[in-house]
Write an enzyme that holds these catalytic residues in place. Structure first.
Site, PDB file in Angstrom:
ATOM      1  N   LYS A  32       0.832  -1.199   0.000  1.00  0.00           N
ATOM      2  CA  LYS A  32       0.000   0.000   0.000  1.00  0.00           C
ATOM      3  C   LYS A  32       0.868   1.251   0.000  1.00  0.00           C
ATOM      4  O   LYS A  32       0.704   2.153  -0.823  1.00  0.00           O
ATOM      5  CB  LYS A  32      -0.936  -0.001   1.196  1.00  0.00           C
ATOM      6  CG  LYS A  32      -1.775   1.277   1.351  1.00  0.00           C
ATOM      7  CD  LYS A  32      -1.227   2.165   2.443  1.00  0.00           C
ATOM      8  CE  LYS A  32      -2.088   3.383   2.688  1.00  0.00           C
ATOM      9  NZ  LYS A  32      -1.559   4.248   3.770  1.00  0.00           N
TER      10      LYS A  32
ATOM     11  N   ASP B  23      -5.970   1.513   1.086  1.00  0.00           N
ATOM     12  CA  ASP B  23      -6.041   1.866   2.497  1.00  0.00           C
ATOM     13  C   ASP B  23      -7.389   1.386   3.038  1.00  0.00           C
ATOM     14  O   ASP B  23      -8.118   0.663   2.355  1.00  0.00           O
ATOM     15  CB  ASP B  23      -5.847   3.375   2.691  1.00  0.00           C
ATOM     16  CG  ASP B  23      -7.019   4.195   2.178  1.00  0.00           C
ATOM     17  OD1 ASP B  23      -7.932   3.631   1.527  1.00  0.00           O
ATOM     18  OD2 ASP B  23      -7.038   5.419   2.423  1.00  0.00           O
TER      19      ASP B  23
END
Length: 303
Positions: A169, A187
């Site tokens: 991420k 996220d």
């Protein structure tokens, strides 16, 4: 992760057709009872092609709603974005932006930050929460950058994920926004909405990234991430989504999980969409190229 999955349980029936994509499996069901009661169209036995078409229609609607979507962490270079993203765990971007302004004024690069006094660093990072662990992670991260990459942030996924505290991420955020390499940034907001939209059934960020990547062209991945995250922060909240004020309600299998009354839903909107923020929204729409600067200026006015 489990809370996201449980939220979807009542909104989906089991898959009726066999498809190759796990993302397609997620949408082969029906709308929630709340959505059906509200007269929303039913989605059943959705094919891979139908899923792609619906997913891309949602993206087009989000692009129309948020033409000013952008990364909401302030940064001037890859190093600042990398550190800011690591610090953003379990806190808000507003808080991180306030902290990094002080942090980078004190230690502007990896070499100087690697030699920071831990106690002083902890004091600066305290507002972000979990500041002791974050201080250790930042020091380890900067030390690794200095020792392994001559103090520079690498521009490859395989290198970034070797850094302390950096997963896919964070790596995707940095590659997409600092290096211009398309990426999907999963996220908590993106993961929640990907499930609600029926783009995935998984709670694993890597699997979510893979499932969603199958639905969109690579060139769209970065802006897709920004727009979905914008929508998650402003409309499709974790606890009470504003379904009645949602621009993608027509194509969302989870319609009805939140407030469906348009007037009540409008009161749940946040940031520039919130009641009383019309001037800020007008600024965003009029000067889309300056969206980040407008946001920063508006945050400075927040007590």
């Amino acid at each position: 992760m489990n809370s996201w999955s449980s939220t979807l349980t009542d909104g989906w029936a089991s898959c009726a057709t066999s498809v190759t994509s796990s993302a397609a499996d997620a949408v082969a069901g029906v709308r929630s009872k709340a959505g059906q009661a509200a007269g929303m169209p039913v989605v059943s036995s959705e094919s891979v092609l139908a899923l792609k078409r619906r997913a891309r229609r949602i993206h087009r609607a989000l692009a129309e709603k948020y033409p000013y979507a952008h990364a909401e962490l302030d940064f001037r270079n890859p190093f600042e974005l990398l550190v800011a993203t690591v610090l953003s765990a379990q806190t808000t971007d507003v808080t991180v932006n306030q902290v990094t302004k002080v942090l980078f004024a004190r230690w502007p690069n990896a070499r100087s930050l690697a030699e920071a006094d831990p106690a002083e660093l902890e004091t600066i990072l305290k507002p972000t929460g979990f500041f002791r662990a974050k201080s250790r992670n930042v020091l380890a991260l900067c030390t690794r950058l200095v020792d392994g990459f001559d103090g520079e942030v690498p521009g490859r996924m395989e290198d970034l994920v070797t850094l302390p505290g950096v997963g896919r991420k964070t790596a995707n955020v940095v590659l997409a926004n600092a290096f211009g390499i398309p990426g999907i940034s999963v996220d908590t907001h993106f993961a929640r909405l990907a499930q609600r939209f029926g783009w995935t059934q998984s709670g694993d960020p890597v699997q979510i990234e893979q499932d969603v990547a199958e639905l969109f062209e690579r060139k769209d991945w970065t802006m897709l991430s920004h727009r979905v995250i914008f929508h998650g922060r402003r409309v499709c909240h974790a606890r009470k989504p504003a379904c009645g004020a949602c621009p993608v309600a027509t194509w969302c299998p989870s319609y009805g999980l939140g407030e469906t009354d348009p007037v009540k839903a409008a009161k749940l909107l946040k940031y520039e969409l919130a009641p009383g923020s019309e001037e800020l929204l007008d600024q965003y729409l009029a000067e889309q190229h300056r969206a980040a600067q407008i946001r920063m200026a508006s945050q400075k006015r927040v007590p």
